[in-house]
Write an enzyme that holds these catalytic residues in place. Structure first.
Site, PDB file in Angstrom:
ATOM      1  N   SER A  82      50.266  78.876  83.944  1.00 53.66           N
ATOM      2  CA  SER A  82      50.083  79.206  85.360  1.00 53.66           C
ATOM      3  C   SER A  82      49.521  80.615  85.440  1.00 53.66           C
ATOM      4  O   SER A  82      49.822  81.455  84.579  1.00 53.66           O
ATOM      5  CB  SER A  82      51.419  79.158  86.100  1.00 53.66           C
ATOM      6  OG  SER A  82      51.295  79.736  87.384  1.00 53.66           O
ATOM      7  N   TYR A 103      60.015  81.906  86.271  1.00 55.78           N
ATOM      8  CA  TYR A 103      58.953  80.907  86.097  1.00 55.78           C
ATOM      9  C   TYR A 103      57.736  81.563  85.430  1.00 55.78           C
ATOM     10  O   TYR A 103      57.172  81.022  84.470  1.00 55.78           O
ATOM     11  CB  TYR A 103      58.571  80.321  87.465  1.00 55.78           C
ATOM     12  CG  TYR A 103      57.352  79.443  87.463  1.00 55.78           C
ATOM     13  CD1 TYR A 103      57.414  78.130  87.012  1.00 55.78           C
ATOM     14  CD2 TYR A 103      56.114  79.920  87.918  1.00 55.78           C
ATOM     15  CE1 TYR A 103      56.288  77.317  87.012  1.00 55.78           C
ATOM     16  CE2 TYR A 103      54.988  79.115  87.927  1.00 55.78           C
ATOM     17  CZ  TYR A 103      55.084  77.814  87.475  1.00 55.78           C
ATOM     18  OH  TYR A 103      53.966  77.015  87.469  1.00 55.78           O
TER      19      TYR A 103
END
Ligand code: NAP
Length: 248
Positions: free
Chosen positions: A143, A157
């Site tokens: 990501s 995350y």
């Protein structure tokens, strides 16, 4: 039809679903992993079969090693593995680090990091020429959070995706002489349900103005990059991660 198998964790919704359709359209047999939503996985399989493709759905929570072992066992019975798409991943509610529980962090790292490495391990056992395999490709979903850090949102995350980038680099170099390419993709703001899972369904659209292209991306735009990395057109691409983020 290539007849080769691609195994996609979390292939039932969002980016994984789009990757399943893109892979099937290119002739791959697709193993659609899912965590709990059987209906969504069955729908993906049904659509692929309706287009004369081949697919199976296999329940696999990548937070469970037993589930992962079973996923690869099912894939073995389906055909010759060519590619693993390490796509399954989770976010959590917006939070500062000083508010995060050990339970939250353990789940985040177990699913996003340990699960991906265990799946990579199983893929290498099957694909590596060192183990008698024919080679293949591992595509890891990272990501842009890995490069932004996601402060005051979900640093945990972001850190898990930083680990994925390192996995891509290290494993890619480890197995590059064994017929396996390992490549990563860092999606930006993509229009999927993952934002709702973090408690903010409108997150991607709310932040769209921060993207240099001024729009969110589609799961299909990420899927196109995934199937390209899986293909021979990317034959000299390994141990590297590519942004698919509209410039973000
Ligand atoms: P999504 O829409 O939330 O879909 C998640 C998929 O993963 C579903 O198929 C889900 O299965 C499965 N899944 C969830 N938890 C799992 C677990 N513990 N074990 C196995 N499968 C599990 O997610 P997405 O947005 O497509 O994201 C896919 C990947 O791209 C993730 O790694 C994510 O971090 C990354 N990414 C996404 C974005 C974005 O903006 N969307 C941006 C950057 C990176 P069920 O349906 O059964 O729950």
């Amino acid at each position: 039809m290539t007849g080769q198998v691609v195994l996609i964790t979390g292939g039932s919704r969002g980016i994984g679903r789009a990757a399943a359709f893109a892979a099937a359209a290119r002739g791959y047999k697709v193993v659609v992993g899912y965590a709990s939503n059987k209906a969504a996985a069955d729908e993906v399989v049904g659509k692929i079969e309706a287009s004369n493709g081949k697919a199976i759905a296999v329940k696999c929570d990548v937070g469970s090693e037993a589930d992962i072992l079973n996923l690869f066992k099912q894939a073995d019975t389906f055909g010759s593995l060519h590619a693993l798409v390490n796509n399954a991943g989770v976010v959590d509610a917006t939070s500062r680090v000083d508010e995060m529980s050990a339970e939250r962090l353990t789940r985040m790292m177990n699913v996003n990091v340990v699960g991906s490495i265990l799946c990579a391990r199983e893929a290498v056992k099957r694909l590596s020429t060192k183990h008698g395999g024919k080679g293949g490709v591992i595509v890891n979903l990272s990501s842009v959070a890995a490069t932004l850090g996601s402060p005051s949102q979900y640093v945990d995350y972001a850190a898990s995706k930083g680990a994925i980038d390192t996995l891509t680099l290290g494993l890619g170099r480890e197995v590059s002489a064994e017929g396996i390419r390992v490549a990563g993709i860092r999606p930006g703001l993509i229009d999927t349900d993952i934002h709702a899972s973090g408690g903010e369904p409108d997150r991607a659209h709310r932040l769209a103005h921060t993207v240099p292209m001024k729009r969110v991306g589609t799961p299909e735009e990420v899927a196109n990059a995934i199937v390209w990395l899986m293909s021979d057109e990317a034959s000299y691409v390994t141990a590297t991660t590519m942004d698919v983020s509209g410039g973000r």
